[in-house]
Design an enzyme around this catalytic site. Structure first.
Site, PDB file in Angstrom:
ATOM      1  N   HIS A 180     -12.906  -1.875  -0.019  1.00  0.00           N
ATOM      2  CA  HIS A 180     -13.960  -2.868  -0.229  1.00  0.00           C
ATOM      3  C   HIS A 180     -13.669  -4.053   0.676  1.00  0.00           C
ATOM      4  O   HIS A 180     -12.516  -4.408   0.895  1.00  0.00           O
ATOM      5  CB  HIS A 180     -13.965  -3.327  -1.694  1.00  0.00           C
ATOM      6  N   ASP A 211     -18.734   2.310  -6.439  1.00  0.00           N
ATOM      7  CA  ASP A 211     -19.578   3.460  -6.100  1.00  0.00           C
ATOM      8  C   ASP A 211     -18.882   4.794  -6.309  1.00  0.00           C
ATOM      9  O   ASP A 211     -19.529   5.837  -6.243  1.00  0.00           O
ATOM     10  CB  ASP A 211     -20.021   3.364  -4.630  1.00  0.00           C
ATOM     11  N   HIS A 252     -25.242  -0.889   2.094  1.00  0.00           N
ATOM     12  CA  HIS A 252     -25.245  -1.773   0.924  1.00  0.00           C
ATOM     13  C   HIS A 252     -25.376  -0.931  -0.347  1.00  0.00           C
ATOM     14  O   HIS A 252     -24.377  -0.555  -0.953  1.00  0.00           O
ATOM     15  CB  HIS A 252     -26.380  -2.784   1.084  1.00  0.00           C
TER      16      HIS A 252
HETATM   17  C1  LIG Z   1     -15.937  -0.878   2.211  1.00  0.00           C
HETATM   18  C2  LIG Z   1     -15.413  -0.921   3.648  1.00  0.00           C
HETATM   19  C3  LIG Z   1     -16.607  -0.963   4.618  1.00  0.00           C
HETATM   20  C4  LIG Z   1     -14.554  -2.175   3.833  1.00  0.00           C
HETATM   21  O1  LIG Z   1     -14.176  -2.248   5.148  1.00  0.00           O
HETATM   22  P1  LIG Z   1     -13.212  -3.396   5.741  1.00  0.00           P
HETATM   23  O2  LIG Z   1     -12.915  -4.417   4.728  1.00  0.00           O
HETATM   24  O3  LIG Z   1     -13.844  -3.852   7.001  1.00  0.00           O
HETATM   25  O4  LIG Z   1     -11.857  -2.625   5.996  1.00  0.00           O
HETATM   26  P2  LIG Z   1     -11.389  -2.070   7.379  1.00  0.00           P
HETATM   27  O5  LIG Z   1     -12.455  -1.214   7.979  1.00  0.00           O
HETATM   28  O6  LIG Z   1     -10.864  -3.217   8.186  1.00  0.00           O
HETATM   29  O7  LIG Z   1     -10.188  -1.115   6.953  1.00  0.00           O
HETATM   30  C5  LIG Z   1      -8.811  -1.466   6.978  1.00  0.00           C
HETATM   31  C6  LIG Z   1      -8.002  -0.188   7.203  1.00  0.00           C
HETATM   32  O8  LIG Z   1      -8.209   0.733   6.109  1.00  0.00           O
HETATM   33  C7  LIG Z   1      -8.841   1.929   6.596  1.00  0.00           C
HETATM   34  N1  LIG Z   1      -9.885   2.284   5.622  1.00  0.00           N
HETATM   35  C8  LIG Z   1     -10.776   1.419   5.056  1.00  0.00           C
HETATM   36  N2  LIG Z   1     -11.542   2.082   4.168  1.00  0.00           N
HETATM   37  C9  LIG Z   1     -11.105   3.358   4.188  1.00  0.00           C
HETATM   38  C10 LIG Z   1     -11.511   4.499   3.485  1.00  0.00           C
HETATM   39  N3  LIG Z   1     -12.509   4.447   2.590  1.00  0.00           N
HETATM   40  N4  LIG Z   1     -10.876   5.665   3.734  1.00  0.00           N
HETATM   41  C11 LIG Z   1      -9.867   5.702   4.634  1.00  0.00           C
HETATM   42  N5  LIG Z   1      -9.434   4.648   5.328  1.00  0.00           N
HETATM   43  C12 LIG Z   1     -10.051   3.491   5.120  1.00  0.00           C
HETATM   44  C13 LIG Z   1      -9.421   1.582   7.945  1.00  0.00           C
HETATM   45  O9  LIG Z   1      -9.512   2.726   8.776  1.00  0.00           O
HETATM   46  C14 LIG Z   1      -8.402   0.594   8.456  1.00  0.00           C
HETATM   47  O10 LIG Z   1      -7.257   1.317   8.853  1.00  0.00           O
HETATM   48  P3  LIG Z   1      -6.384   0.838  10.155  1.00  0.00           P
HETATM   49  O11 LIG Z   1      -5.820  -0.495   9.749  1.00  0.00           O
HETATM   50  O12 LIG Z   1      -5.381   1.901  10.329  1.00  0.00           O
HETATM   51  O13 LIG Z   1      -7.372   0.730  11.270  1.00  0.00           O
HETATM   52  C15 LIG Z   1     -14.543   0.323   3.949  1.00  0.00           C
HETATM   53  O14 LIG Z   1     -13.407   0.327   3.095  1.00  0.00           O
HETATM   54  C16 LIG Z   1     -15.335   1.619   3.813  1.00  0.00           C
HETATM   55  O15 LIG Z   1     -16.016   2.014   4.764  1.00  0.00           O
HETATM   56  N6  LIG Z   1     -15.233   2.310   2.621  1.00  0.00           N
HETATM   57  C17 LIG Z   1     -15.978   3.548   2.415  1.00  0.00           C
HETATM   58  C18 LIG Z   1     -17.450   3.278   2.119  1.00  0.00           C
HETATM   59  C19 LIG Z   1     -17.672   2.691   0.736  1.00  0.00           C
HETATM   60  O16 LIG Z   1     -17.161   3.176  -0.255  1.00  0.00           O
HETATM   61  N7  LIG Z   1     -18.476   1.620   0.683  1.00  0.00           N
HETATM   62  C20 LIG Z   1     -18.848   1.000  -0.573  1.00  0.00           C
HETATM   63  C21 LIG Z   1     -18.358  -0.388  -0.667  1.00  0.00           C
HETATM   64  S1  LIG Z   1     -18.726  -1.050  -2.272  1.00  0.00           S
END
Ligand SMILES: CC(C)(COP(=O)(O)OP(=O)(O)OC[C@H]1O[C@@H](n2cnc3c(N)ncnc32)[C@H](O)[C@@H]1OP(=O)(O)O)[C@@H](O)C(=O)NCCC(=O)NCCS
Length: 435
Positions: free
Chosen positions: A307, A363, A268
């Site tokens: 996100h 972030d 978070h």
């Molecule tokens: C924020 C987050 C958890 C959202 O996750 P989500 O909505 O569940 O998205 P998904 O995990 O389903 O990702 C969809 C696709 O994009 C990819 N992806 C998502 N975020 C990515 C990232 N930061 N870098 C590389 N690939 C990413 C996933 O591997 C997935 O690829 P695939 O379809 O080939 O399997 C995710 O983007 C993430 O972990 N980001 C990095 C951490 C971060 O910055 N968090 C702060 C949020 S404010």
């Protein structure tokens, strides 16, 4: 009320049910009438992590993730960040309207005069070890305020509620600054009522032996903007904690401590810290293409990208990037910025990221700004908790005054044993459970 309805046929009983659809939702309780027989409990929904469940009506914050929209009480975040102060926005979140000049003056005056902490709270903070995590100190100290203000438990008294809201918004920076100085072994600094909200935080963080602290106006404004951007984000994990704990009618200090505890988790409030670790790992601009290649090959994620809700862009990221440039003119350029900019440039042109709608989130730049201001990563979440307190309290107030809300109590799908007979202890054999 819309005329939209949903008709469900239970293939087990061949019965048909018609449910009203309002605001794109059906009422989960309407499903309870769908039964296999008179003894059946009725149909429920299963939704771990509330991925598709609305838990409340709220008129505070609106997000359209596909369009990259964030609004507080109808006002776009970009407009508020450009034209308002944090305390003005806190007023908006809490009371639903922007204040007039005199309302704002009163509000600022009242918040300013609640910034002082009871000496008992100070003593409590003094008991922590010097290496304690500042977020753990903040959570505990906010909970400890409940011991100082026992009348806060009267959550149905509007005047009492308002008093505690003012206290919490006012005292959060004081506790945050104490946790910062405690780690450094510096004496705590008392609030200065001549200063604005952000300036006073800077005073309590950074004043040394000078008789009066003079805040740099660019840094003060940057902090204020960061506070506006972080003030609310509808039903996220910590806000859900605030509402869930608040639904038992516990006092707002304890509920806010619970919300802050939820914020402390790395999934978070902790992502900006992860961005800094990533930039350290990349080391220099030249290493960016290889790093991106590794990510595309499935070796890790690009921190600060993507996100759960925003699938176009995070409107806060744009403002933060602009704010970073202002801050670096004062602090000098954080060398990590060049790596970050190169990372963003390459990623935004790359098919992998375009296809998956991965854009920099809030972030991506906030950690770089905080680091340039001299904060260690452990303080980042504490800085997030200060403004989010306004959002938590606005949501708490909405909850407490909503006649439809009751104590939060989800259902479960029981997967354990059926009734069993107790075996006396001397007859029990070694349990075959993993130890
Ligand atoms: C924020 C987050 C958890 C959202 O996750 P989500 O909505 O569940 O998205 P998904 O995990 O389903 O990702 C969809 C696709 O994009 C990819 N992806 C998502 N975020 C990515 C990232 N930061 N870098 C590389 N690939 C990413 C996933 O591997 C997935 O690829 P695939 O379809 O080939 O399997 C995710 O983007 C993430 O972990 N980001 C990095 C951490 C971060 O910055 N968090 C702060 C949020 S404010």
């Amino acid at each position: 009320m819309s005329n939209r309805t949903l008709t469900i046929t239970d293939n087990g009983t061949a019965k048909t049910y018609t449910l009203p659809v309002e605001n794109g939702t059906i009422r989960a309780m309407d499903l309870r009438q769908i039964k296999t027989g008179p003894d059946d409990f009725g149909l429920m929904t299963y939704d771990p992590a509330f991925m598709n469940t609305a838990s409340c009506h709220s008129s505070i914050t609106f997000i359209d993730g596909d369009a990259g929209i964030l609004r507080y009480r109808g006002y776009p975040i970009e407009v508020l960040a450009e034209h308002c102060t944090f305390l003005e926005v806190a007023y908006l979140l809490l009371f639903g309207e922007l204040p007039t000049e005199s309302e704002l003056k009163n509000w600022v005056n009242e918040i300013t005069h609640h910034t002082m902490l009871h000496e008992a709270t100070k003593k409590f903070m003094e008991g922590f070890g010097y290496s304690s995590h500042p977020m753990a100190m903040l959570v505990s100290s906010v909970a400890a305020l409940s011991t100082v203000y026992p009348e806060a438990k009267e959550v149905h008294d509007p005047a009492n509620r308002l008093l505690q809201i003012k206290r919490l918004i006012a005292k959060m920076p004081s506790i945050a600054a104490m946790s910062y100085r405690h780690n450094l072994g510096f004496p705590y600094v008392y609030p200065d009522n001549d200063l604005s909200y952000a300036e006073n935080l800077m005073n309590m963080l950074w004043k040394m032996v000078e008789p009066k602290y003079a805040a740099n106006p660019v840094i003060a404004r940057a902090l204020d903007i960061l506070f506006i951007l972080h003030a609310d984000h509808e039903q996220n994990c910590s806000t859900n904690a605030m509402r869930s704990v608040g639904s038992s009618q516990t006092d707002p200090y304890l509920a806010t401590a619970a919300a802050a505890a939820a914020l402390a988790g790395p999934l978070h409030g902790g992502a900006n810290e992860a961005v800094l670790l990533m930039l350290d790992e990349i080391g220099s601009k030249q290493n960016v293409p290889n790093y991106v290649k590794a990510i595309k090959e499935g070796r890790g994620k690009l921190m600060g990208f993507g996100h759960r809700v925003y699938k176009n862009y995070d409107p806060r990221a744009k403002i933060i990037k602009w704010t970073a440039e202002q801050v670096f003119e004062v602090t000098g350029r954080n060398p990590k910025l060049d790596i970050a900019l190169e990372l963003e440039r390459i990623a935004l042109e790359d098919e992998y990221f375009i296809k998956r709608k991965l854009y920099p989130n809030v972030d991506f730049y906030s950690g770089i700004i905080y680091q340039a201001m001299g904060f260690r990563p452990e303080m980042f979440t504490v800085l997030f908790a200060i403004p989010r307190t306004a959002g938590w309290l606005a949501q708490w107030q909405e909850l407490v005054t909503d006649p439809e809300q009751k104590i939060a109590r989800p259902r479960q799908i029981y997967t354990g044993h059926d009734v069993r007979q107790l075996v006396p202890i001397e007859q029990r054999t070694l349990a075959s459970v993993a130890r």
